[in-house]
Design a protein around this motif. Structure first.
Motif, mmCIF file in Angstrom:
data_model
loop_
_atom_site.group_PDB
_atom_site.id
_atom_site.type_symbol
_atom_site.label_atom_id
_atom_site.label_comp_id
_atom_site.label_asym_id
_atom_site.label_seq_id
_atom_site.Cartn_x
_atom_site.Cartn_y
_atom_site.Cartn_z
ATOM 1 N N UNK A 76 39.664 37.557 40.035
ATOM 2 C CA UNK A 76 39.489 36.944 41.351
ATOM 3 C C UNK A 76 40.796 36.811 42.118
ATOM 4 N N UNK A 77 41.929 36.858 41.410
ATOM 5 C CA UNK A 77 43.226 36.733 42.066
ATOM 6 C C UNK A 77 43.891 38.089 42.306
ATOM 7 N N UNK A 78 43.158 39.161 42.108
ATOM 8 C CA UNK A 78 43.742 40.507 42.199
ATOM 9 C C UNK A 78 43.906 40.993 43.626
ATOM 10 N N UNK A 79 43.252 40.330 44.568
ATOM 11 C CA UNK A 79 43.275 40.806 45.952
ATOM 12 C C UNK A 79 42.261 41.900 46.217
ATOM 13 N N UNK A 80 41.393 42.172 45.253
ATOM 14 C CA UNK A 80 40.376 43.212 45.414
ATOM 15 C C UNK A 80 39.103 42.575 45.958
ATOM 16 N N UNK A 81 38.790 42.895 47.190
ATOM 17 C CA UNK A 81 37.585 42.382 47.830
ATOM 18 C C UNK A 81 36.566 43.483 48.082
ATOM 19 N N UNK A 82 37.045 44.707 48.175
ATOM 20 C CA UNK A 82 36.176 45.852 48.442
ATOM 21 C C UNK A 82 36.699 47.045 47.639
ATOM 22 N N UNK A 83 35.882 48.073 47.464
ATOM 23 C CA UNK A 83 36.301 49.200 46.620
ATOM 24 C C UNK A 83 37.624 49.830 47.031
ATOM 25 N N UNK A 84 37.875 49.913 48.323
ATOM 26 C CA UNK A 84 39.119 50.536 48.794
ATOM 27 C C UNK A 84 40.358 49.810 48.285
ATOM 28 N N UNK A 85 40.212 48.528 47.929
ATOM 29 C CA UNK A 85 41.343 47.737 47.451
ATOM 30 C C UNK A 85 41.774 48.123 46.035
ATOM 31 N N UNK A 86 41.000 48.959 45.353
ATOM 32 C CA UNK A 86 41.376 49.398 44.006
ATOM 33 C C UNK A 86 42.594 50.315 44.021
#
Length: 331
Positions: A92-102
């Motif tokens: 949850x703290x990774x900054x990944x909110x959507x697939x593009x954020x990977x």
């Protein structure tokens, strides 16, 4: 005529159970059916030529298919399939909110780089979200239990892709919860998420709707495994047709049980509201919601083969016509 004595490996799914309990024999075969709590053990036995016919992960099969003396061909039988948007988990703290954020993140992958669910989701991420494997750093290992690298199968990794294996007692689930990796692509749900950890969530929270939309758009119900047969057995008169017929009859028996159960609101199933889910699935996926055969699965199989090649896991681009036994191309 004496039946062929063959060793057949497959997981004991509800749709293969009729073969184990004797309701559905393989005509013309004196079959010894073997299974394992870990389906990868069946794959390993097949890779070592200890089985004659076996359920085989698609990528495991294709990696042997690239050998100079490729030992197997595939039968269009798919004992294991699953939509895989639900297989992506994030810290949850990774900054990944959507697939593009990977892109630019560190992602764990269960078992090997290019697992069957991994091939599917890397393909989807590239096609639908423009995130390619070379934009990610990969860590391979077990989700909740350490596993060694599978040294019994080729491990191709294309240039420009960063991949390492976990060390010692590391597990990907713990690494995800601790923030050592940003996301996880895993066939297994991390135990920490099951236990209610606030540090892990799915990338696609409403994954059921996402996966249903994927099917509506593509018509693809992703398969993970097929059934492989040793090449020297392909020419045995009637064998491949008999094996295909047995697996199909076993699966059809179970599907018919679900259809018949709808009239009694599936009283034999202990999952509440199951009949509603069954009705929704039937409306979306059709009367044969778990199809075998080449024709009904050609688009899905060819898509997986393309992804496998694009991800550097196959030397050449293959099609269904290349991998399935010729006698069953009419199914």
């Amino acid at each position: 005529m004496t039946d062929l004595s063959l060793k057949v490996g497959v997981y004991r799914y509800e749709h293969t159970e009729p073969m184990f309990d004797g309701r559905v024999p393989i005509d013309g075969v004196d079959a010894t059916l073997v299974t394992s709590p870990l389906i990868s053990d069946v794959f390993c036995e097949m890779a070592k030529r200890e089985l004659d016919i076996a359920e085989f992960g698609l990528t495991y099969f294709l990696r042997t298919f690239d050998l100079d003396d490729s030992p197997f061909l595939a039968l269009p039988i798919f004992p294991n399939r699953n939509f895989r948007h639900s297989a992506l988990f994030v810290n949850v703290d990774s900054g990944i909110e959507k697939p593009e954020d990977l892109a630019g993140k560190t992602v764990g992958e269960f078992a090997l780089w290019g697992s069957d669910p991994g091939v599917w989701m890397k393909g989807v991420l590239a096609e639908d979200h423009q995130v390619t494997p070379d934009q990610i750093s990969w860590v391979i290992g077990g989700t909740d239990h350490p596993i060694p690298a599978f040294d019994w199968i080729p491990q191709p990794v294309p240039g420009g892709v960063e991949v390492r294996h976990t060390e010692g007692g590391e597990t990907l689930g713990a690494m995800l919860e601790d923030g050592e990796i940003d996301a996880l692509l895993s066939v297994d749900v991390p135990q920490a998420l099951i236990d209610g950890s606030p540090k892990i969530r799915r990338l696609f929270p409403d994954y059921r709707s996402t996966e249903q939309d994927y099917y509506r758009r593509t018509g693809i119900f992703p398969m993970m495994h097929a059934v492989a047969i040793r090449r020297e057995l392909v020419g045995e008169p009637g064998l491949v047709r008999s094996v295909y017929r047995a697996f199909s009859r076993a699966k059809d028996l179970v599907q018919q049980q679900y259809r018949a159960g709808a009239a009694k609101q599936h009283m034999s199933v202990i999952t509440p509201w199951f009949s509603g889910l069954f009705s929704d699935n039937r409306a979306l996926l059709g009367e044969d919601w778990w199809p075998y055969g080449v024709d009904a699965n050609r688009k899905a199989v060819d898509t997986f083969l393309r992804y496998h090649h694009e991800q550097g896991l196959s030397k050449r681009l293959l099609t269904s016509d290349d991998i399935f036994v010729p006698a069953l191309l009419d199914t």
